[in-house]
Design a protein around this motif. Structure first.
Motif, short mmCIF file in Angstrom:
data_model
loop_
_atom_site.label_atom_id
_atom_site.label_comp_id
_atom_site.label_asym_id
_atom_site.label_seq_id
_atom_site.Cartn_x
_atom_site.Cartn_y
_atom_site.Cartn_z
N HIS A 61 0.81 -1.22 0.00
CA HIS A 61 0.00 0.00 0.00
C HIS A 61 0.85 1.27 0.00
CE1 HIS A 61 -3.17 -2.87 1.04
NE2 HIS A 61 -3.98 -1.97 0.52
N GLY A 62 2.11 1.14 -0.39
CA GLY A 62 2.93 2.33 -0.58
C GLY A 62 3.69 2.83 0.63
N PHE A 63 3.81 2.02 1.68
CA PHE A 63 4.56 2.42 2.87
C PHE A 63 6.00 1.90 2.76
CE2 PHE A 63 0.40 3.25 4.36
CZ PHE A 63 0.49 4.03 5.50
N ARG A 64 6.91 2.63 3.39
CA ARG A 64 8.31 2.22 3.42
C ARG A 64 8.77 2.14 4.87
NH1 ARG A 64 10.17 5.86 -1.54
NH2 ARG A 64 9.41 4.47 -3.16
N ARG A 65 9.60 1.13 5.14
CA ARG A 65 10.08 0.88 6.51
C ARG A 65 11.38 1.62 6.77
NH1 ARG A 65 13.26 -3.56 9.16
NH2 ARG A 65 12.39 -3.76 11.25
N ARG A 66 11.46 2.17 8.01
CA ARG A 66 12.66 2.87 8.46
C ARG A 66 12.93 2.51 9.92
NH1 ARG A 66 12.40 4.99 3.91
NH2 ARG A 66 12.13 7.05 3.15
N LEU A 67 14.19 2.55 10.30
CA LEU A 67 14.55 2.35 11.70
C LEU A 67 14.33 3.64 12.47
CD1 LEU A 67 17.84 0.26 11.49
CD2 LEU A 67 15.55 -0.52 12.13
N ALA A 68 13.88 3.52 13.70
CA ALA A 68 13.69 4.68 14.56
C ALA A 68 15.01 5.00 15.27
CB ALA A 68 12.61 4.39 15.59
N PRO A 69 15.22 6.25 15.62
CA PRO A 69 16.41 6.58 16.42
C PRO A 69 16.37 5.81 17.74
CG PRO A 69 15.34 8.57 15.60
CD PRO A 69 14.42 7.43 15.30
N TYR A 86 2.02 7.33 9.73
CA TYR A 86 3.06 6.41 10.20
C TYR A 86 2.44 5.24 10.95
CZ TYR A 86 5.92 10.57 9.50
OH TYR A 86 6.53 11.67 8.96
N VAL A 87 3.05 4.07 10.79
CA VAL A 87 2.72 2.90 11.60
C VAL A 87 4.00 2.56 12.36
CG1 VAL A 87 2.04 0.47 11.61
CG2 VAL A 87 0.96 2.08 10.00
N LEU A 88 3.90 2.55 13.68
CA LEU A 88 5.06 2.33 14.54
C LEU A 88 5.04 0.95 15.15
CD1 LEU A 88 4.80 5.42 14.27
CD2 LEU A 88 5.52 5.61 16.64
N ALA A 89 6.17 0.26 15.08
CA ALA A 89 6.32 -1.04 15.73
C ALA A 89 7.00 -0.82 17.07
CB ALA A 89 7.16 -1.97 14.87
N LEU A 90 6.34 -1.26 18.12
CA LEU A 90 6.87 -1.19 19.48
C LEU A 90 7.17 -2.62 19.91
CD1 LEU A 90 4.07 1.17 20.87
CD2 LEU A 90 6.07 1.79 19.49
N SER A 91 7.60 -2.82 21.11
CA SER A 91 7.84 -4.17 21.60
C SER A 91 6.49 -4.83 21.89
CB SER A 91 8.69 -4.13 22.87
OG SER A 91 8.91 -5.43 23.34
N GLY A 92 6.04 -5.71 21.00
CA GLY A 92 4.78 -6.41 21.18
C GLY A 92 3.54 -5.58 20.92
N HIS A 93 3.68 -4.47 20.22
CA HIS A 93 2.53 -3.61 19.96
C HIS A 93 2.74 -2.83 18.68
CE1 HIS A 93 -1.19 -1.73 21.05
NE2 HIS A 93 -0.68 -0.53 21.23
N VAL A 94 1.65 -2.40 18.04
CA VAL A 94 1.69 -1.61 16.81
C VAL A 94 0.69 -0.47 16.95
CG1 VAL A 94 1.43 -1.67 14.30
CG2 VAL A 94 2.18 -3.72 15.51
N VAL A 95 1.12 0.74 16.56
CA VAL A 95 0.24 1.91 16.66
C VAL A 95 0.30 2.73 15.39
CG1 VAL A 95 0.47 2.04 19.18
CG2 VAL A 95 2.00 3.39 17.74
N CYS A 96 -0.64 3.64 15.25
CA CYS A 96 -0.69 4.54 14.11
C CYS A 96 -0.56 5.98 14.60
CB CYS A 96 -2.01 4.36 13.36
SG CYS A 96 -2.21 5.48 11.95
N ARG A 118 6.34 4.51 6.91
CA ARG A 118 5.82 5.82 6.52
C ARG A 118 5.20 5.72 5.13
NH1 ARG A 118 8.84 11.67 6.03
NH2 ARG A 118 6.96 12.74 5.35
N LYS A 119 4.07 6.38 4.99
CA LYS A 119 3.43 6.44 3.67
C LYS A 119 4.37 7.15 2.73
CE LYS A 119 -0.14 6.11 0.86
NZ LYS A 119 -0.57 4.87 0.32
N GLY A 120 4.69 6.49 1.60
CA GLY A 120 5.61 7.06 0.62
C GLY A 120 5.10 8.33 -0.01
N ARG A 121 6.02 9.11 -0.50
CA ARG A 121 5.63 10.38 -1.13
C ARG A 121 5.54 10.21 -2.62
NH1 ARG A 121 9.56 14.43 2.20
NH2 ARG A 121 8.96 13.66 4.21
#
Length: 121
Positions: A61-69, A86-96, A118-121
């Protein structure tokens, strides 16, 4: 900023965080998102809740993965990203996060972000 969000048609809020987060990020109904992730999982021979499965669904769906600081919390991430989806991956959880607002069934703003999509541009 936190905003309560639970599109689950039965009101449940355990075990479907990826479906809820992707539903919000993609602007889709919970059931459409759930079925889409299930199909993605079936094609991959993996469970729908697997990071690789819902990640592949986002990529389609056009999102790209990046590492968080290192060590950045959800609230810090939201403040640093006041615009975008943005869709964020946490330890055992996912949020928008959309335009700096955290959408979830609970305030997970103090959790640490591992990586994000992140939704691609």
């Amino acid at each position: 900023m936190f905003s309560f969000y639970n599109p689950n048609p039965t009101g449940k809020n355990v075990g479907d965080c990826a479906v809820r987060a992707l539903s919000k990020a993609l602007g889709q109904d919970w059931l459409v998102t759930y079925l889409g992730i299930c199909i993605q999982g079936a094609l991959a021979g993996d469970m729908p809740s697997a990071n690789a499965v819902w990640g592949a669904y986002l990529a389609r769906h056009g999102f790209r993965r990046r590492l968080a600081p290192d060590g950045v919390t959800v609230s810090e991430f939201a403040r640093a990203h006041p615009a975008g989806v943005y869709v964020l991956a946490l330890s055992g959880h996912v949020v928008c996060i959309i335009d700096g607002t955290l959408y979830d069934t609970w305030d997970s703003s103090r959790e640490v972000v591992l990586y994000y999509w992140r939704k691609g541009r």
